[in-house]
Design an enzyme around this catalytic site. Sequence first.
Site, PDB file in Angstrom:
ATOM      1  N   SER A   1       0.848  -1.290   0.077  1.00 23.85           N
ATOM      2  CA  SER A   1      -0.112   0.087   0.120  1.00 23.85           C
ATOM      3  C   SER A   1       0.829   1.292   0.032  1.00 23.85           C
ATOM      4  O   SER A   1       0.392   2.121  -0.372  1.00 23.85           O
ATOM      5  CB  SER A   1      -0.848  -0.034   1.180  1.00 23.85           C
ATOM      6  OG  SER A   1      -0.111   0.032   2.342  1.00 23.85           O
TER       7      SER A   1
ATOM      8  N   LYS B   1       1.441   4.326   7.341  1.00 19.89           N
ATOM      9  CA  LYS B   1       0.467   5.095   6.618  1.00 19.89           C
ATOM     10  C   LYS B   1       1.169   6.675   6.572  1.00 19.89           C
ATOM     11  O   LYS B   1       1.939   7.035   7.260  1.00 19.89           O
ATOM     12  CB  LYS B   1      -0.894   5.353   7.158  1.00 19.89           C
ATOM     13  CG  LYS B   1      -1.514   3.826   7.236  1.00 19.89           C
ATOM     14  CD  LYS B   1      -2.189   3.645   5.865  1.00 19.89           C
ATOM     15  CE  LYS B   1      -3.094   2.184   6.245  1.00 19.89           C
ATOM     16  NZ  LYS B   1      -3.580   1.842   4.953  1.00 19.89           N
TER      17      LYS B   1
END
Lengths: 137, 420
Positions: A50, A87
């Site tokens: 991701s 993230k």
Amino acid sequence: MIKVIPFTVSAGIVGFESPAAEYTELGLDLDALLIDKPAATFLGLAQGNSMVGDGIFDGDILIVSRAEEVKHMSIVVACLNGEFVCKRVDKQNRVLRSASKQHAPYQLREGDDFSIEGVVIRSVRMHKPVSLNRFQS
Amino acid sequence: MMYALCDVTSMYASVEKIYNPKLRNSGILVLSNNDGCVVALCPIAKRLGFKKFVPYFQIEKAAKEAGIVALSSNYELYADVSSRMFSILEEYCDELHEYSIDEAFMAFDMPLHEKDWLQLGYDIRKAIWREVKLPVGVGFGPTATLAKAANHASKKLPGATGSSVINTIDERKKILSQMALADVWGVGSRLSKRLTDMGIKNAYALSQQPPKKMRKYFSILLENTVRELNGERRLQWDDVRPAKKEIYSTRSFGQRITDIEQLKFSLVTHCEVVARKLRDQGSLAGSAVFFAASSPHDDAPYYKRSVYHQFTVPTADTREVIKGAAAAIAQLYMPGVRFYKAGVGLVDLRDKNFVQGDLFNVSNDNPELMAALDSINARYGRHTMHFAGRGIEQKFAMKRRFLTPRSTTRWSEIPVIHCK
């Protein structure tokens, strides 16, 4: 890394001493380059894709500093509901963003168990794979 | 000069939560060697009524039912996190004295009223929490004994906020009069009982005793404690922990041993441990004691034997200690005995710098070889280089059934960070 200065013995009759001998010094130390504050730094293994948009690939080593200031959109490691995740943190909207189109942003909700662990200050890519298990004992 | 004592709340349990995100919100218990009994609990487990020093098998069922996770002691991880904390504490003070794995004294070379100590305590707490993720309490005082008392106040007294200071007479009176005698540094439970019998009720009452009288009735140590409680410095770092006069390494086996080879291997391992500790404190040993025993709880008659061995010349060389063990093993071993415990003690210790040479007996020690051995093991892990007498596969190795990853010292065990 073992920190030793290579030391060569030269006996006068063999020939001239190497002109480079005077310049020998410690080898380059990756720790010194990559880790700003060892006591507040930990290493983790990235798993998943991701964050490829930010250059973090599956199997990379993440260098995470707890001493670094978390800024808007910093790449962080957070503890989210019992898991470490990597993230970008959108502080204004309380959103965790990935760096890949396939991964939707995560809106932090009431009741989420969330804390920021540290900032990813560097990552290391193994272009030739390394088996971490070979360090098992 | 100001002192502070900083210590970690439930160190082992707190460390386990750092790198195991799944455990952050669970109750956890940490077990002693061989998963024997509970040595640390997190606040959740405490709230559910679990207690320290209880044998694990007695509460195993209750813990499982309550969803409490039991863990083996992960010493590699605790030691690494501890050294991280110490290196951050060092930034805050002029001198740091590591007192144990989870507490350290700090010394500040500045006048007592120069700084907002209470605030400094908060700053330290915040930094240690942020950078290492450990909860600590900090107490300040003009002597080490008062710093220890303030540390107690920072965590245990009503309204505790994790930082507290004893600097004025009022602060001293307020904190000490709420403190039990046994909580004073250097006053054990036996001593506190005798003091109570004399009508001395709490730490403040103790501080009001004439120091000379305490020396007469008890010892110079208690006189020092009284003086320190009044702000008079009596203890130096060196007094805090003098070089040990005896060094022991002993442990019960994961399972009973009946075989002479296994017993020998275990003794050799203990020899390695004690000899390294001996070198760490710069001493030489004059003699050693080797011992082995069965368990008093087994059905067979209790068996215990120890062998005293005097070195020809005082030594700090692992090889000499192992030679002593090899000579002792025949006397320690008894066929048919199910050995439960074995160990080695080095006694008659002296400072290596003050040993007289012996004209007739020359030392066989090889300090350079030992230094090389110690630095290799310090760098690459405790048993990277060891003596063949230890054997390759040890049946007695510690039982650690619930060991968590050694997240900061093993590449194969670093935490996974999900990118999903």
